[in-house]
Design a protein around this motif. Structure first.
Motif, short mmCIF file in Angstrom:
data_model
loop_
_atom_site.label_atom_id
_atom_site.label_comp_id
_atom_site.label_asym_id
_atom_site.label_seq_id
_atom_site.Cartn_x
_atom_site.Cartn_y
_atom_site.Cartn_z
N ASN A 148 0.80 -1.35 -0.10
CA ASN A 148 -0.05 -0.04 -0.01
C ASN A 148 0.82 1.23 -0.13
OD1 ASN A 148 -2.41 -1.46 0.03
ND2 ASN A 148 -2.23 -1.61 2.35
N LEU A 204 -8.86 -9.64 3.84
CA LEU A 204 -8.99 -8.78 2.49
C LEU A 204 -8.63 -7.31 2.69
CD1 LEU A 204 -12.43 -10.08 1.12
CD2 LEU A 204 -10.05 -10.90 0.27
N PHE A 205 -8.71 -6.75 3.94
CA PHE A 205 -8.52 -5.68 4.07
C PHE A 205 -7.05 -4.95 4.35
CE2 PHE A 205 -12.92 -6.00 5.16
CZ PHE A 205 -13.59 -5.16 4.18
N ARG A 236 -2.30 -7.54 0.19
CA ARG A 236 -2.45 -8.98 -0.65
C ARG A 236 -1.17 -9.37 -0.93
NH1 ARG A 236 -3.42 -8.13 -5.19
NH2 ARG A 236 -2.91 -6.22 -5.68
N ARG A 244 -9.65 4.74 -3.23
CA ARG A 244 -10.11 3.63 -3.76
C ARG A 244 -10.10 2.47 -2.33
NH1 ARG A 244 -6.32 2.83 -9.11
NH2 ARG A 244 -7.34 4.63 -10.27
N SER A 245 -11.47 1.86 -2.13
CA SER A 245 -11.43 1.01 -1.19
C SER A 245 -11.08 1.67 0.11
CB SER A 245 -10.57 -0.48 -1.31
OG SER A 245 -11.15 -0.76 -2.62
N GLY A 246 -11.31 2.96 0.24
CA GLY A 246 -11.26 3.36 1.72
C GLY A 246 -9.74 3.85 2.03
N ARG A 247 -8.71 4.18 0.77
CA ARG A 247 -7.50 4.38 1.07
C ARG A 247 -6.93 4.97 -0.30
NH1 ARG A 247 -5.33 -1.67 2.05
NH2 ARG A 247 -5.34 -2.35 -0.11
N GLU A 294 -4.93 5.67 -3.22
CA GLU A 294 -3.96 4.84 -4.48
C GLU A 294 -3.75 5.95 -5.35
OE1 GLU A 294 -5.48 1.27 -5.68
OE2 GLU A 294 -5.80 0.52 -3.69
N SER A 319 -18.26 10.58 -1.29
CA SER A 319 -18.18 9.33 -1.37
C SER A 319 -17.43 8.73 -0.15
CB SER A 319 -17.14 9.04 -2.61
OG SER A 319 -15.90 9.67 -2.29
N THR A 337 -13.99 7.35 7.63
CA THR A 337 -12.99 7.35 6.54
C THR A 337 -12.21 8.62 6.10
OG1 THR A 337 -14.50 5.71 5.53
CG2 THR A 337 -12.77 6.75 3.88
#
Length: 477
Positions: A81, A155-156, A159, A199-202, A204, A286, A291
């Motif tokens: 990340n 998943l959070f 990966r 994206r997905s709360g962080r 990127e 959004s 968040t």
């Protein structure tokens, strides 16, 4: 009389070695030996012994390798990340040893886009990167191991696991490699502005755009110069020390307001490019309070943070005041879990955990909807108004599109620009709308002038139809 059966029983009391490994196989061993000449009593134990030795070797090699790695090597781990991950991945993917990998992760390389004159030959170029394995290579006469392994679990979380190891207790060679990755990454981004989105709360990295010169943003020159001077003074290293000594939070905020299409986002992107800063773009519609605070805590110290449509938070507060709820506490909890509230936004901007050193730019199309607490001095230090296109802006747009084009005489373009501007009503159309017409006719300045009246009538008709729809039962239902 002797038996003629091929299955000969073993003498009583004697146990075949083959029977120990594979019970029952010794009974057909004489048949196999008769037709193939292979004595299973001798071969099978040997094969089993070899397999056992191979197993011990592999297990021993792994144990020894892990022991050496832990005791006699240095390792750097990279979070997937982190932007450092992009730096390392870009460097590794361009090295000759990466081609030896037999496991790849392939993606579309969105940064390359289209090459000039390629006629689509590089449309959607593929990017290959080593994946789920390890590569050994030499760097400055040191043997290194690059590992990129898939990580299964939450998943959070990350990966994948990325690491680089080298023999020896000193990490100097690893730091040298990371510095080279960083420098090459920055060289590749020379003349570009990095854009980060949620994206997905962080955060990127979404794209890299060529730096847009501040001169191409159509706004009053004096106001642009004053704005750049103020930001330059704020970003000066001595300014931070000055703020710290006096106990003043080291922050600076700007509000850009005006109708859509007047250049608010363009100016924000140009400011980031002018000062060689990354820009983090966030639409408040959004995210929710939790968040938002997490995203602000992840911001680097020096960057541009662009909050689009900040009137969303103030509008939410107004709706809360006008709506009666049988259970206020339940309604408030539900509201905070779904969207940004004004209190959540204010806490993110200048709360205890908010990041210092960032240049905050907020944009809105409706300044009258903003709460006074949001735009008070200390949170918003400058307010810059963007207006609809006047004759000067219209002329500048015309020159930008047609001057310097093949076959266009500059004097003729200037005459066409004045003629075009005289036909477009002032303060009725946004610069984006005018630019859209000019781009449609970019091959011929005369054609743009000839079609301007028809275009004005068309836009006015579309606006009238939109107002009728907004006042109809479809809109109010």
């Amino acid at each position: 009389m002797a038996s003629s059966s091929p299955f000969q029983p073993l003498p009583q009391g004697q146990v075949s070695v083959l029977e120990l490994f594979f019970p029952g196989l010794s009974r057909i061993s004489p048949v196999i030996q008769r037709y193939t000449g292979i004595n299973l009593d001798a071969v099978v134990p040997l094969v089993c012994l070899c397999g056992f030795l191979v197993f011990l070797y592999k297990r021993g090699y792994q144990d020894i390798s892990n022991w050496v790695q832990k005791s006699f090597s240095s390792t750097v781990h990279v979070s997937c990340n982190s932007e450092v991950h992009e730096m390392v991945l870009a460097w590794v993917s361009n090295q000759p040893f990466a081609k030896d990998s037999r496991s790849f992760l392939v993606n579309i390389d969105l940064k390359k886009g289209y090459g000039p004159g390629a006629n689509g030959s590089v449309k959607k170029p593929l990017q290959y990167a080593p994946w789920n394995g390890e590569l050994r290579f030499w760097y400055k006469n040191y043997p290194l191991v690059y590992r990129r392994m898939e990580k299964k679990g939450d998943l959070f979380r990350d990966r994948e696991e990325v690491s680089i190891s080298c023999l020896g207790w000193s990490s100097r060679i690893l730091k040298d490699l990371l510095e080279e990755c960083r420098q090459r990454y920055l060289d590749d981004l020379q003349g570009q502005t990095l854009i980060f989105e949620v994206r997905s709360g962080r955060w990127e990295q979404s794209k890299a755009r060529c730096i847009r010169q501040i001169s191409t943003v159509l706004h009053e020159d004096k106001e642009k110069e004053a704005l750049l001077s103020d930001i330059s003074s704020f970003l000066d290293p001595d300014t931070r020390e000055w703020y710290t000594k006096r106990g003043i939070p080291y922050r600076r905020g700007y509000l850009l307001y005006g109708p859509p299409g007047t250049g608010k986002s363009s100016l924000s992107l140009s400011i980031a490019g002018h000062f060689d800063l990354d820009i983090y773009i966030l639409n408040l519609a959004s995210v929710d309070d939790r968040t938002l605070n997490m995203l602000f805590a992840q911001l680097p110290q020096h960057c541009v943070i662009l909050l689009e449509d900040v009137d969303v938070a103030s509008q939410s507060r107004s709706q809360d005041k006008e709506t009666e709820h049988p259970n206020p506490m339940s309604s408030l909890s539900e509201k905070q879990g779904k969207e940004v509230t004004l209190s959540g936004l204010l806490n993110a901007l200048d709360g205890v955990g908010s990041q210092e050193g960032r240049v905050l730019i907020m944009t809105t199309n409706y300044i009258e909807r903003l709460d006074d607490a949001l735009i008070r001095p200390g949170r918003v230090d400058w307010k810059i108004q963007f207006r609809l296109a006047d004759k000067d802006i219209i002329c500048q747009l015309f020159r930008i599109v047609f001057k310097g084009s093949d076959g266009n005489d500059n004097e003729a373009v200037e005459r066409h620009a004045k003629n075009f501007a005289s036909r477009v009503p002032e303060s009725e159309f946004s610069p984006a709308e005018v630019l859209s017409l000019l781009l449609e006719n970019r091959q011929s300045p005369g054609s743009a002038v000839a079609r301007v009246e028809a275009w004005i009538a068309k836009v006015r008709k579309e606006r009238g139809n939109k107002l009728k729809r907004e006042g109809s039962w479809v809109h109010t239902a």
